[in-house]
Design a protein around this motif. Structure first.
Motif, PDB file in Angstrom:
ATOM      1  N   TYR A  10       0.918  -1.113  -0.009  1.00 54.72           N
ATOM      2  CA  TYR A  10       0.100  -0.138  -0.089  1.00 54.72           C
ATOM      3  C   TYR A  10       0.813   1.322  -0.058  1.00 54.72           C
ATOM      4  O   TYR A  10       1.907   1.531   0.982  1.00 54.72           O
ATOM      5  CB  TYR A  10      -0.879  -0.007   1.160  1.00 54.72           C
ATOM      6  CG  TYR A  10      -1.926  -1.180   1.195  1.00 54.72           C
ATOM      7  CD1 TYR A  10      -2.929  -1.283   0.457  1.00 54.72           C
ATOM      8  CD2 TYR A  10      -1.571  -2.198   1.956  1.00 54.72           C
ATOM      9  CE1 TYR A  10      -3.800  -2.296   0.527  1.00 54.72           C
ATOM     10  CE2 TYR A  10      -2.364  -3.506   1.902  1.00 54.72           C
ATOM     11  CZ  TYR A  10      -3.492  -3.424   1.046  1.00 54.72           C
ATOM     12  OH  TYR A  10      -4.377  -4.566   1.260  1.00 54.72           O
ATOM     13  N   ILE A  11       0.649   2.326  -0.967  1.00 48.52           N
ATOM     14  CA  ILE A  11       1.649   3.119  -1.329  1.00 48.52           C
ATOM     15  C   ILE A  11       0.823   4.496  -1.497  1.00 48.52           C
ATOM     16  O   ILE A  11      -0.195   4.551  -1.816  1.00 48.52           O
ATOM     17  CB  ILE A  11       2.691   2.894  -2.403  1.00 48.52           C
ATOM     18  CG1 ILE A  11       1.582   2.873  -3.750  1.00 48.52           C
ATOM     19  CG2 ILE A  11       3.533   1.838  -2.330  1.00 48.52           C
ATOM     20  CD1 ILE A  11       2.428   2.592  -4.827  1.00 48.52           C
ATOM     21  N   PHE A  53      13.973  -2.577   2.808  1.00 45.33           N
ATOM     22  CA  PHE A  53      13.780  -1.628   1.816  1.00 45.33           C
ATOM     23  C   PHE A  53      12.388  -0.965   2.084  1.00 45.33           C
ATOM     24  O   PHE A  53      12.343   0.420   2.528  1.00 45.33           O
ATOM     25  CB  PHE A  53      14.055  -1.863   0.534  1.00 45.33           C
ATOM     26  CG  PHE A  53      13.433  -0.683  -0.317  1.00 45.33           C
ATOM     27  CD1 PHE A  53      13.960   0.382  -0.536  1.00 45.33           C
ATOM     28  CD2 PHE A  53      12.506  -1.258  -1.183  1.00 45.33           C
ATOM     29  CE1 PHE A  53      13.352   1.396  -1.704  1.00 45.33           C
ATOM     30  CE2 PHE A  53      11.833  -0.314  -2.017  1.00 45.33           C
ATOM     31  CZ  PHE A  53      12.275   1.099  -2.181  1.00 45.33           C
ATOM     32  N   LEU A  54      11.249  -1.658   2.058  1.00 47.20           N
ATOM     33  CA  LEU A  54      10.011  -1.324   2.231  1.00 47.20           C
ATOM     34  C   LEU A  54       9.907  -0.314   3.664  1.00 47.20           C
ATOM     35  O   LEU A  54       8.886   0.385   3.723  1.00 47.20           O
ATOM     36  CB  LEU A  54       9.117  -2.330   1.994  1.00 47.20           C
ATOM     37  CG  LEU A  54       8.763  -2.876   0.708  1.00 47.20           C
ATOM     38  CD1 LEU A  54       7.892  -4.069   0.953  1.00 47.20           C
ATOM     39  CD2 LEU A  54       8.610  -2.027  -0.229  1.00 47.20           C
ATOM     40  N   ARG A  55      10.546  -0.984   4.808  1.00 46.86           N
ATOM     41  CA  ARG A  55      10.180  -0.575   6.096  1.00 46.86           C
ATOM     42  C   ARG A  55      11.010   0.704   6.137  1.00 46.86           C
ATOM     43  O   ARG A  55      10.524   1.770   6.605  1.00 46.86           O
ATOM     44  CB  ARG A  55      10.934  -1.225   6.862  1.00 46.86           C
ATOM     45  CG  ARG A  55      10.407  -2.538   7.388  1.00 46.86           C
ATOM     46  CD  ARG A  55      11.107  -3.231   8.738  1.00 46.86           C
ATOM     47  NE  ARG A  55      10.436  -4.708   8.771  1.00 46.86           N
ATOM     48  CZ  ARG A  55      11.169  -5.713   8.536  1.00 46.86           C
ATOM     49  NH1 ARG A  55      12.558  -5.628   8.439  1.00 46.86           N
ATOM     50  NH2 ARG A  55      10.735  -6.703   8.690  1.00 46.86           N
ATOM     51  N   ARG A  56      11.752   1.280   5.337  1.00 45.86           N
ATOM     52  CA  ARG A  56      12.659   2.689   4.996  1.00 45.86           C
ATOM     53  C   ARG A  56      12.197   3.595   4.155  1.00 45.86           C
ATOM     54  O   ARG A  56      12.192   4.632   4.162  1.00 45.86           O
ATOM     55  CB  ARG A  56      14.099   2.335   4.939  1.00 45.86           C
ATOM     56  CG  ARG A  56      14.723   1.901   6.198  1.00 45.86           C
ATOM     57  CD  ARG A  56      16.428   1.478   5.931  1.00 45.86           C
ATOM     58  NE  ARG A  56      16.209   1.217   4.478  1.00 45.86           N
ATOM     59  CZ  ARG A  56      17.129   0.269   3.862  1.00 45.86           C
ATOM     60  NH1 ARG A  56      18.407   0.104   4.302  1.00 45.86           N
ATOM     61  NH2 ARG A  56      16.839  -0.268   2.772  1.00 45.86           N
ATOM     62  N   ALA A  57      11.357   2.958   3.041  1.00 47.61           N
ATOM     63  CA  ALA A  57      10.858   3.769   1.871  1.00 47.61           C
ATOM     64  C   ALA A  57       9.815   4.685   2.469  1.00 47.61           C
ATOM     65  O   ALA A  57       9.140   4.377   3.076  1.00 47.61           O
ATOM     66  CB  ALA A  57      10.587   2.948   0.800  1.00 47.61           C
ATOM     67  N   LYS A  61       2.717   2.857   2.985  1.00 48.47           N
ATOM     68  CA  LYS A  61       2.109   3.103   4.123  1.00 48.47           C
ATOM     69  C   LYS A  61       2.166   1.480   4.743  1.00 48.47           C
ATOM     70  O   LYS A  61       2.413   1.526   6.116  1.00 48.47           O
ATOM     71  CB  LYS A  61       0.751   2.919   3.675  1.00 48.47           C
ATOM     72  CG  LYS A  61       0.241   4.368   3.173  1.00 48.47           C
ATOM     73  CD  LYS A  61      -0.963   4.557   2.850  1.00 48.47           C
ATOM     74  CE  LYS A  61      -1.381   5.730   1.776  1.00 48.47           C
ATOM     75  NZ  LYS A  61      -2.713   5.662   1.398  1.00 48.47           N
ATOM     76  N   LYS A  62       2.115   0.401   4.082  1.00 51.95           N
ATOM     77  CA  LYS A  62       2.189  -0.907   4.783  1.00 51.95           C
ATOM     78  C   LYS A  62       2.284  -2.084   3.809  1.00 51.95           C
ATOM     79  O   LYS A  62       2.310  -1.574   2.398  1.00 51.95           O
ATOM     80  CB  LYS A  62       0.843  -1.285   5.702  1.00 51.95           C
ATOM     81  CG  LYS A  62      -0.128  -1.380   4.929  1.00 51.95           C
ATOM     82  CD  LYS A  62      -1.168  -1.947   6.018  1.00 51.95           C
ATOM     83  CE  LYS A  62      -2.516  -2.534   5.257  1.00 51.95           C
ATOM     84  NZ  LYS A  62      -3.302  -3.086   6.225  1.00 51.95           N
TER      85      LYS A  62
END
Length: 75
Positions: A10-11, A53-57, A61-62
């Motif tokens: 989710y972005i 990477f997703l945690r820091r980007a 959102k999740k």
């Protein structure tokens, strides 16, 4: 065998974020700008690095792993 994982992300849509995901080795299957999510596939060998990477980007959102089992391919 290449084992792959399906991830739903989710972005807040940005073209640069999608490009960064592709640079990490993700195969983006579908992007819905209006609803704010994308479906992508990643090799399990790259999965840990990609989730870091997703945690820091910025703009993510999740994310969640799909519960469906994918077919294994002999390549």
């Amino acid at each position: 065998m290449i084992k792959r994982t399906e991830i739903l992300v989710y972005i807040n849509y940005k073209a640069s974020l999608i490009q960064q995901m592709k640079d990490f080795g993700a195969d983006i299957e579908y992007v819905n700008k209006k609803a704010g999510y994308c479906v992508l596939y990643i090799d399990q060998s790259k999965q840990r690095k990609f989730t870091d990477f997703l945690r820091r980007a910025h703009g993510v959102k999740k994310y969640e792993y799909s519960p469906t089992e994918l077919v294994e391919l002999d390549i």
